[in-house]
Design a protein around this motif. Structure first.
Motif, PDB file in Angstrom:
ATOM      1  N   ALA A  14       0.837  -1.212  -0.102  1.00 39.09           N
ATOM      2  CA  ALA A  14      -0.155   0.018   0.069  1.00 39.09           C
ATOM      3  C   ALA A  14       0.996   1.110   0.016  1.00 39.09           C
ATOM      4  O   ALA A  14       0.229   2.455  -0.330  1.00 39.09           O
ATOM      5  CB  ALA A  14      -0.844   0.073   1.236  1.00 39.09           C
ATOM      6  N   LEU A  15       2.180   1.255   0.307  1.00 37.91           N
ATOM      7  CA  LEU A  15       3.038   2.235   0.487  1.00 37.91           C
ATOM      8  C   LEU A  15       3.958   2.470  -0.722  1.00 37.91           C
ATOM      9  O   LEU A  15       4.983   2.999  -0.773  1.00 37.91           O
ATOM     10  CB  LEU A  15       3.795   2.260   1.653  1.00 37.91           C
ATOM     11  N   ALA A  16       3.812   1.491  -1.745  1.00 37.25           N
ATOM     12  CA  ALA A  16       4.596   1.308  -2.867  1.00 37.25           C
ATOM     13  C   ALA A  16       4.821   2.764  -3.664  1.00 37.25           C
ATOM     14  O   ALA A  16       5.808   2.946  -4.101  1.00 37.25           O
ATOM     15  CB  ALA A  16       4.236   0.501  -3.984  1.00 37.25           C
ATOM     16  N   HIS A  17       3.670   3.315  -3.773  1.00 39.43           N
ATOM     17  CA  HIS A  17       3.810   4.578  -4.462  1.00 39.43           C
ATOM     18  C   HIS A  17       3.453   5.768  -3.305  1.00 39.43           C
ATOM     19  O   HIS A  17       2.541   5.677  -2.700  1.00 39.43           O
ATOM     20  CB  HIS A  17       2.768   4.739  -5.623  1.00 39.43           C
ATOM     21  N   TYR A  18       4.340   6.854  -3.476  1.00 38.56           N
ATOM     22  CA  TYR A  18       3.784   7.837  -2.773  1.00 38.56           C
ATOM     23  C   TYR A  18       2.461   8.417  -2.621  1.00 38.56           C
ATOM     24  O   TYR A  18       1.737   8.593  -3.744  1.00 38.56           O
ATOM     25  CB  TYR A  18       4.633   9.254  -2.938  1.00 38.56           C
ATOM     26  N   LYS A  49      -5.788   6.279  -6.859  1.00 41.34           N
ATOM     27  CA  LYS A  49      -4.968   5.158  -7.231  1.00 41.34           C
ATOM     28  C   LYS A  49      -4.240   5.674  -8.143  1.00 41.34           C
ATOM     29  O   LYS A  49      -4.385   6.449  -9.219  1.00 41.34           O
ATOM     30  CB  LYS A  49      -6.155   4.189  -7.929  1.00 41.34           C
ATOM     31  N   VAL A  50      -2.817   5.134  -8.180  1.00 41.68           N
ATOM     32  CA  VAL A  50      -1.968   5.485  -8.885  1.00 41.68           C
ATOM     33  C   VAL A  50      -1.658   4.510  -9.924  1.00 41.68           C
ATOM     34  O   VAL A  50      -1.623   3.279  -9.584  1.00 41.68           O
ATOM     35  CB  VAL A  50      -0.433   5.751  -8.243  1.00 41.68           C
ATOM     36  N   THR A  51      -1.960   4.939 -11.293  1.00 42.85           N
ATOM     37  CA  THR A  51      -1.922   3.937 -12.451  1.00 42.85           C
ATOM     38  C   THR A  51      -0.718   3.978 -13.183  1.00 42.85           C
ATOM     39  O   THR A  51      -0.597   3.189 -14.057  1.00 42.85           O
ATOM     40  CB  THR A  51      -3.119   4.544 -13.361  1.00 42.85           C
TER      41      THR A  51
END
Length: 320
Positions: free
Chosen positions: A67-71, A185-187
């Motif tokens: 869940a913390l893979a992307h800022y 959501k980071v796509t």
């Protein structure tokens, strides 16, 4: 404890983090007692980052979660606030990067703590934390204070020397977090590719202004000198607005703030907006055909002359 939120890229700890560790060590010494420097790493697959920072901190807390893979400012601020509360942190240090400036106010609100932004020095006296920062386009240094059980601080890049590493590594601990449900959501993620050193981390910066004449002139003079010196490339807002260079290279009030050991300004007149982003460089060399250009007022060395004549002469000497 003093909590340092680690910034990293491509599995490597950033220069900003090493500077924060220095600030944390100085604060810990001032506070005395059993005050420790604790590094917090948020992300996914961060084992290499943890191993690197472990040689600078007293302990390392690792939140290795998908869940913390992307800022994302929401889960990151929630995670930092939770760890700061559970660890009874007295100071939370966050880098003065774009993301740091975004989520640090959220951390302060969650902790009901004062926020000291973009500071260049810190001093702990009793229950008061005093900090200095630049204001009025970096022409004035102001002192601000915070009191209370905890304070959130963002550190201005380049304000502290990077920390030295120790031989022994600190103990690492995995932490459990109660993260909020993400609302975005980071796509995908796109990073600008460059073979040069990062502008904010470079020890030498070569910047160009309208005095280079054209986009081709920028390449011919500014890039050529930067490549020879192994330097980063910077530009004024006018150059960026003209489309000659990308925004990522802009130095100034609305761009990046740099404090390299050497800053070479080519064809830059020295508007206050640009000066506020580079006037704290250790050594400034200005090259401009206008002897009355404001840039010469802050330059350590000045060369009055036309860029098409001066830069080729410099390059010829350097190649010798």
């Amino acid at each position: 404890m003093i909590l340092v939120v680690v910034e990293y890229a491509n599995g490597k700890v950033s220069k900003r983090t090493w500077e924060m560790v220095t600030a944390a060590r100085e604060l810990a010494q001032q506070k005395g007692g059993n005050t420790s420097v604790t590094a917090l790493i948020l992300g996914s697959n961060v084992a290499s980052v943890a191993a690197e920072i472990a040689r600078a901190a007293d302990q390392v807390l690792v939140a290795d979660l998908p869940a913390l893979a992307h800022y994302d400012s929401e889960p990151w601020s929630a995670a930092v606030a939770q760890i700061a509360t559970e660890g009874e942190a007295s100071v939370v240090l966050i880098g003065g990067s774009r993301s740091g400036r975004e989520y640090s106010p959220r951390v302060a609100v969650k902790l009901d703590a004062p926020l000291l932004e973009d500071v260049i020095s810190l001093k702990a006296t009793g229950g008061t934390l005093a900090a200095q920062r630049y204001t009025f386009l970096a022409r004035v240094t102001e002192t601000i204070e915070a009191s209370g059980p905890v304070a959130v601080v963002t550190i201005k890049p380049g304000a502290f020397s990077p920390a030295t590493l120790r031989a022994e590594a600190a103990e690492q601990f995995d932490v459990d977090l109660n993260l909020p449900t993400p609302r975005l959501k980071v796509t995908g993620k796109t990073a600008e590719r460059s073979s040069r050193v990062s502008l904010v981390e470079a020890e030498i910066v070569v910047s160009g202004g309208r005095g280079v004449g054209s986009a081709e002139g920028f390449t011919q003079y500014v890039e050529a000198l930067a490549d020879h010196l192994g330097a980063a490339v910077g530009a004024t807002r006018a150059i960026v607005d003209a489309g000659w260079r990308p925004y990522s290279e802009q130095v100034g009030q609305t761009g990046k703030t740099v404090q390299p050991k050497l800053y070479i300004a080519i064809g830059i007149s020295g508007a206050v907006q640009h000066l506020s982003g580079m006037n704290k460089s250790k050594t400034i060399v200005a090259i401009n055909r206008d002897a009355d250009a404001p840039i010469f007022k802050i330059a350590d060395y000045g060369i009055v002359g036309d860029v098409p004549q001066v830069i080729p002469a410099i390059l010829a000497e350097l190649k010798k």
